[in-house]
Motif scaffolding. Structure first.
Motif, short mmCIF file in Angstrom:
data_model
loop_
_atom_site.label_atom_id
_atom_site.label_comp_id
_atom_site.label_asym_id
_atom_site.label_seq_id
_atom_site.Cartn_x
_atom_site.Cartn_y
_atom_site.Cartn_z
N SER A 65 -14.17 -16.07 -4.14
CA SER A 65 -14.53 -15.94 -5.55
C SER A 65 -14.05 -17.16 -6.33
O SER A 65 -12.87 -17.51 -6.30
CB SER A 65 -13.88 -14.68 -6.13
N ALA A 66 -14.97 -17.80 -7.04
CA ALA A 66 -14.63 -19.03 -7.75
C ALA A 66 -14.22 -18.77 -9.20
O ALA A 66 -13.32 -19.42 -9.73
CB ALA A 66 -15.81 -19.99 -7.71
N ASN A 67 -14.86 -17.82 -9.86
CA ASN A 67 -14.69 -17.69 -11.31
C ASN A 67 -14.05 -16.38 -11.75
O ASN A 67 -14.11 -16.03 -12.92
CB ASN A 67 -16.05 -17.83 -12.00
N THR A 68 -13.45 -15.65 -10.83
CA THR A 68 -12.85 -14.37 -11.18
C THR A 68 -11.41 -14.34 -10.70
O THR A 68 -11.11 -14.81 -9.62
CB THR A 68 -13.63 -13.21 -10.52
N GLN A 69 -10.53 -13.79 -11.54
CA GLN A 69 -9.14 -13.61 -11.14
C GLN A 69 -8.92 -12.14 -10.80
O GLN A 69 -9.48 -11.25 -11.45
CB GLN A 69 -8.19 -14.01 -12.27
N TYR A 70 -8.14 -11.90 -9.77
CA TYR A 70 -7.86 -10.54 -9.32
C TYR A 70 -6.37 -10.29 -9.33
O TYR A 70 -5.58 -11.20 -9.09
CB TYR A 70 -8.37 -10.34 -7.89
N LEU A 71 -6.00 -9.04 -9.59
CA LEU A 71 -4.62 -8.59 -9.45
C LEU A 71 -4.67 -7.42 -8.47
O LEU A 71 -5.33 -6.41 -8.74
CB LEU A 71 -4.04 -8.12 -10.79
N VAL A 72 -4.00 -7.56 -7.34
CA VAL A 72 -4.01 -6.51 -6.32
C VAL A 72 -2.63 -5.87 -6.30
O VAL A 72 -1.62 -6.55 -6.10
CB VAL A 72 -4.35 -7.09 -4.93
N ARG A 73 -2.62 -4.56 -6.52
CA ARG A 73 -1.39 -3.78 -6.44
C ARG A 73 -1.54 -2.76 -5.33
O ARG A 73 -2.59 -2.12 -5.21
CB ARG A 73 -1.10 -3.07 -7.76
#
Length: 200
Positions: free
Chosen positions: A135-143
């Protein structure tokens, strides 16, 4: 075998997987009493102790997987679409239910040593982090959280006190949650596997 297009958009799907006979069952010359028609999503149960002429009972589900189904087949046809939805910001749940010895752990966890035998959980980890990496343009937070529901009691399997019972709550803005459930931020497959390995 994929799910029908109508089923892809539904919120809840019920899928059945029947494991092969284990070594003990084979050694005791036990026979299979289940027949499955994967194309129709049908399971038929025969009662070997039934009176003569008693018809077998048939049940239809969204999908069925027999004893020859691979871990990859189960994942791609049941869990992958749920994981894709979570990557789009939706909640997703994959819930394994059944008696002791029916194959829940095999389906959900599998065997980490053999990639072909990895269950839904490790395949989900790989799926999520592959998607994040591409993914180039999306930020993710994985919990990561890990809980067990047994006899209507909720336990946090990542807690220092995993025998403590937790409560299911509902918040008007954020929805249903488990009060006091631990969640750890993870940034890679090894990190999330490390969190999972902490559990009892």
């Amino acid at each position: 075998m994929g799910l029908h297009p109508k089923q892809e958009s539904e919120c809840v799907r019920v899928v059945v997987r029947c494991r092969p006979l284990n070594t003990k069952e084979r050694n005791e010359n036990r026979g299979r009493i289940v027949d499955m028609v994967k194309e129709q999503g049908q399971v038929t149960l025969r009662n070997n102790k039934a009176e003569a002429g008693e018809a077998p009972k048939s049940f239809t589900f969204d999908a069925v997987f027999d004893w020859d189904s691979t871990q990859k087949e189960v994942y791609e046809n049941t869990a992958a679409s749920i994981v894709n939805s979570t990557l789009e910001g939706y909640n997703g749940t994959i819930f394994a239910y059944g008696q002791t010895g029916t194959g829940k752990t095999h389906t959900m966890e599998g065997y980490s040593d053999d990639p072909a035998q990895q269950g839904i959980i490790p395949q989900s980890f790989d799926h999520v982090f592959r998607a994040i990496e591409s993914s180039a343009n999306t930020q993710y937070l994985v919990r990561a959280s890990f809980l067990e529901i047994y006899n209507e009691e909720i336990r946090d399997l990542l807690s220092k006190s995993p025998k403590d019972k937790l409560e299911l709550k509902e918040h008007k803005d954020s929805g249903v949650y488990v009060k006091g459930l631990n969640a750890f931020v993870v940034k890679s497959v090894p990190e999330i596997k490390n969190v999972l390995n902490v559990s009892p």
